[in-house]
Design a protein around this motif. Structure first.
Motif, mmCIF file in Angstrom:
data_model
loop_
_atom_site.group_PDB
_atom_site.id
_atom_site.type_symbol
_atom_site.label_atom_id
_atom_site.label_comp_id
_atom_site.label_asym_id
_atom_site.label_seq_id
_atom_site.Cartn_x
_atom_site.Cartn_y
_atom_site.Cartn_z
ATOM 1 N N GLU A 14 -3.611 12.150 -9.176
ATOM 2 C CA GLU A 14 -2.537 11.832 -8.174
ATOM 3 C C GLU A 14 -0.858 12.551 -9.272
ATOM 4 O O GLU A 14 0.237 12.077 -8.962
ATOM 5 N N GLU A 220 1.384 -0.981 -7.960
ATOM 6 C CA GLU A 220 1.316 -1.028 -6.612
ATOM 7 C C GLU A 220 -0.014 -1.718 -6.601
ATOM 8 O O GLU A 220 -0.258 -2.399 -5.454
ATOM 9 N N ILE A 226 -5.040 -4.234 -4.756
ATOM 10 C CA ILE A 226 -6.299 -3.814 -4.928
ATOM 11 C C ILE A 226 -7.269 -4.321 -5.509
ATOM 12 O O ILE A 226 -8.212 -4.282 -6.158
ATOM 13 N N LEU B 106 -4.717 -1.023 0.634
ATOM 14 C CA LEU B 106 -5.261 0.233 -0.388
ATOM 15 C C LEU B 106 -4.463 0.611 -0.374
ATOM 16 O O LEU B 106 -2.928 0.462 -0.934
ATOM 17 N N TYR B 107 -4.484 1.828 -1.192
ATOM 18 C CA TYR B 107 -3.602 2.612 -1.627
ATOM 19 C C TYR B 107 -2.858 3.608 -0.633
ATOM 20 O O TYR B 107 -3.286 4.105 0.339
ATOM 21 N N LYS B 108 -1.239 3.010 -0.271
ATOM 22 C CA LYS B 108 -0.997 3.786 1.076
ATOM 23 C C LYS B 108 -1.200 4.883 0.629
ATOM 24 O O LYS B 108 -0.161 5.865 1.805
ATOM 25 N N ARG B 109 -0.329 5.536 0.174
ATOM 26 C CA ARG B 109 -0.293 7.320 0.123
ATOM 27 C C ARG B 109 -1.793 7.936 -0.237
ATOM 28 O O ARG B 109 -1.054 9.013 -0.073
ATOM 29 N N MET B 110 -2.822 7.419 -0.051
ATOM 30 C CA MET B 110 -4.150 8.360 0.204
ATOM 31 C C MET B 110 -4.351 8.500 1.486
ATOM 32 O O MET B 110 -4.093 7.671 2.371
#
Lengths: 423, 325
Positions: A14, A220, A226, B106-110
């Motif tokens: 990423e 994030e 998360i 959740l990971y938004k950009r995945m």
């Protein structure tokens, strides 16, 4: 399958796939080269223009000959160096002409005008009037040519051959060499200075750029909760390590790309400013490359522990701000002192800073550029830095574990310190 | 009020029972957690039977999420112990648990697929094993066409379904769901309920929390009610209900109210034209009673009513606060 490795790979993937990584990788060297090259390029460029000058003779008889003397000067494009307006005028009328030429200069029709009275060539000076005295090249050139002209006049008056006189009075160059344990290397102080600046900038960009990245990734995961799911799968320490190592690898990937770009540029023979090339010439020294990498890596690891702590305690950039200011100061201190210590890179204060974390990464890289550092100091500095990294990692791990799962209000410093001893 | 048929569920064992270790997948022994001076959870003990659907039920702020966080080691209890008894001990304890937190994320950009593969990897399921399962689950959840889309493009409900898939993809022995129904529309609530029942059928244990008692009542077979951080009561659902206070039998038909009132086991009768509500003593033999009623006249229907969890909770919570326990 190792979960830590899976997480590191995600950070790496990423980190590299982002637009900011690609732009940063391309733009940083471009900007850095520009910062050092544009001034040099600009000053070269102004050398290549025709200067419009007025020469006013008030009762003297020097400037007419001077106008003839320089009329043959040309710039690289073949155009004449000077566009000359010559007037010989009586003292009574000089004020009118001076007013006239002053107006022309202010209206940018003339670059400058010179006034000479009878004393010029003996005791007096040639007077130069310009709206812009920072035109260093023009002034330097004019002074040099006028001196040439006057000396030529004097030698002729003494019955000497002008060409012979010039060769006899030729200046001698001073070539500077830096002494090191490996012997001598041709070097120039300004190159070393520029080199130190470049490498410190790289260190800074890496430590703060990737430290902040690490922190934001944590924000994030915290804001989307998360983190709770992650903790039900891996340990908080693994989360922290994945961030630190992952971002560190992204940073290393960037450095590697820069090295490749540098090699391509070098191979393609694009002419960079002499000082930039001179400053980067130290890259040819394997010991410098090695110790720079060591300082970059360990320095990044040390500061990233702090970023991990802040990332676990705060939950937004605004909240993190007060925690980051003092750290910037710590890293900046050697740079701030650099201007005072530049002439004594081996003073006690500078040596102290280059041995003691958290100052050592920046201070050591600076010192290595400016002078020769004994091997034992490099080793001691790296050992101290590595111990600091281990200690910081332990403390960060303790705080992270509690902080990252905290919800609600931002904890106070005493609360955070208590977490170190928590269960 | 919930309605059940004539058949009685298995005989009661008594309330506040504790299951033997081998039958429980999770045992909690006297855990407490205090935030400043307030007890979020106080001396809570419970045992989750293997293969059950276990509901932790209570109003908002009762301590459900704090309890779940302690189970997951997100929070450390101040006192008490938590122990797991997983069948498969070759798998890391973390990998035997699937967790859906109350606040989803959740990971938004995945992409949907990447996020599921990644989460599965963190549960030690390699991509080559997780991908076919992901396809199957996405199609079951009607999300197949979203597989390559980024999570942030999905609606909130869809994101919840994706997160639910990530919770159970690695086939954990213990599935912990914090308020799983919150934010789902009735259709998806039904879908989730079906899947939870399937998980149980497949041998998994499901522990969930809910503040909506009607919902919990529909799926759980064991429950623990908590209020103000303390256990109000726990046990199998049927037992909680039947063991709690009096049964009520509603008889519809042309029957004399006075005759009903003297039947054995009947405490009180409230008659309203053709509808008679009989309050029964705890030890009443329902089969015998019903056959006696049939001899009294024309019977159109008999229903046995049990108190709802909601009313049980209100009574118990009220009793608790009165006794100051």
């Amino acid at each position: 399958m190792n979960k830590l490795w899976v997480m590191i790979c995600k950070e790496l993937r990423e980190g590299i796939a982002t637009r900011s990584f690609i732009i940063g990788t391309i733009l940083t060297p471009v900007i850095m080269v520009a910062v050092f090259m544009i001034p040099a390029w600009l000053s070269n460029r102004t050398k290549d223009t025709t200067y419009r000058i007025g020469l006013m003779e008030v009762g003297s008889n020097q400037l007419e000959g001077f106008a003839r003397f320089i009329s043959g000067d040309t710039i690289t494009s073949g155009k004449p160096q000077w566009s000359i307006a010559y007037r010989s005028i009586s003292p009574a009328d000089s004020s009118i002409l001076m007013r006239d030429w002053t107006d022309s200069t202010l209206a940018n029709k003339l670059d400058a005008y010179c006034v000479a009275d009878t004393s010029v060539g003996d005791s007096g000076a040639l007077l130069l009037y310009s709206a812009n005295l920072s035109r260093m090249n023009m002034i330097r050139e004019l002074r040099a040519r006028f001196t040439d002209y006057i000396i030529a006049g004097r030698t002729a008056a003494e019955g000497l051959d002008a060409t012979l006189a010039r060769s006899l009075t030729r200046r001698v160059e001073l070539e500077t060499h830096k002494l090191g344990s490996k012997g001598r290397s041709k070097s120039e102080f300004m190159s070393d200075y520029v080199g130190a600046l470049i490498f410190v900038m790289v260190l800074f960009t890496m430590i703060f750029g990737y430290g902040a990245q690490l922190m934001r990734a944590l924000f994030e995961e915290k804001s989307a909760r998360i983190i709770e799911v992650l903790v039900s799968s891996v340990t908080p320490f693994q989360i922290m390590m994945s961030k630190i190592v992952g971002q560190g690898m992204v940073a290393m990937a960037q450095v590697a790309l820069w090295v490749i770009m540098g090699l391509v540029v070098a191979a393609s023979g694009i002419a960079l400013s002499g000082r930039v090339v001179g400053g980067l010439a130290i890259l040819g020294s394997w010991s410098f490359v090695f110790w720079f990498t060591v300082n970059l890596l360990l320095g990044y690891l040390l500061y990233s522990c702090w970023f991990a702590i802040v990332g676990s305690v705060a939950s937004s950039d605004q909240e993190a701000q007060p925690f980051l200011g003092p750290v910037v100061m710590l890293l900046m201190l050697p740079v701030a002192l650099m201007f005072a210590l530049i002439n004594q890179p081996n003073s006690i204060l500078m040596r102290f800073l280059s041995l003691v974390p958290p100052f050592s990464p920046v201070a050591m890289v600076m010192r290595m550029n400016l002078s020769t550092v004994p091997l034992w100091e490099n080793v001691l500095s790296a050992l101290l830095l590595a111990s600091a990294v281990a200690a910081a990692g332990w403390v960060a791990g303790r705080i992270f574990r509690v902080g990252v799962l905290m919800t609600g209000k931002r904890p106070t410093l005493p609360e955070v310190l208590k977490w170190i001893h928590h269960r | 009020m919930t309605v059940s048929g004539f058949t009685r569920l298995p005989p009661p064992h008594g309330l506040h029972m504790t299951m033997p270790s081998q039958a429980s997948i999770l045992e909690i022994e006297g855990i407490s957690k205090r935030f400043q001076s307030v007890f979020a959870v106080r001396d809570l003990s419970l045992a989750v039977p293997r293969g059950s659907i276990y509901g932790i039920i209570g109003p908002n702020g009762a301590g459900k999420t704090t309890t779940i966080r302690m189970i997951l080691d997100i929070l450390a209890p101040d006192t008490g112990t938590i122990s797991f008894h997983f069948r498969n001990t070759t798998v890391a304890q973390n990998d035997s648990i699937g967790f859906l937190p109350e606040e989803r994320g959740l990971y938004k950009r995945m992409t949907v697929e990447d996020v599921l593969v990644y989460m599965a990897q963190l549960k030690s399921v390699p991509p080559n094993r997780s991908r076919p399962k992901i396809d199957a689950w996405l199609s079951r959840m009607e999300l197949s066409e979203w597989k390559k889309r980024k999570v942030q493009e999905l609606s909130k409900g869809m994101q919840q379904k994706v997160q639910f898939i990530s919770t159970i993809l690695h086939e954990p022995e213990l599935v912990i769901l914090d308020e799983p129904f919150a934010g789902l529309d009735p259709v998806n609530q039904e879908l989730l309920k079906d899947i939870v029942l399937e998980l149980k059928a497949g041998g998994a244990t499901v522990l969930f929390s809910s503040h909506v008692m009607e919902q919990a009542e529909k799926i759980c077979d064991h429950l623990c009610m908590i209020d103000h951080g303390q256990k109000v009561l726990d046990g199998p659902l049927s037992q909680v209900k039947s063991g709690f206070g009096a049964d009520i039998l509603v008889v519809e038909g042309d029957l004399p109210g006075a005759a009903l009132a003297v039947l054995p086991g009947v405490i009180a009768v409230r008659s309203e034209r053709l509808r008679h509500e009989l309050t029964l003593a705890a030890s009443t033999d329902h089969q015998q009673l019903m056959s006696r009623i049939l001899t009294l006249g024309r019977v159109d229907g008999i229903q046995r009513l049990q108190p709802s969890l909601h009313s049980i909770f209100l009574t118990m919570a009220g009793k608790n606060s009165k006794t100051g326990a």
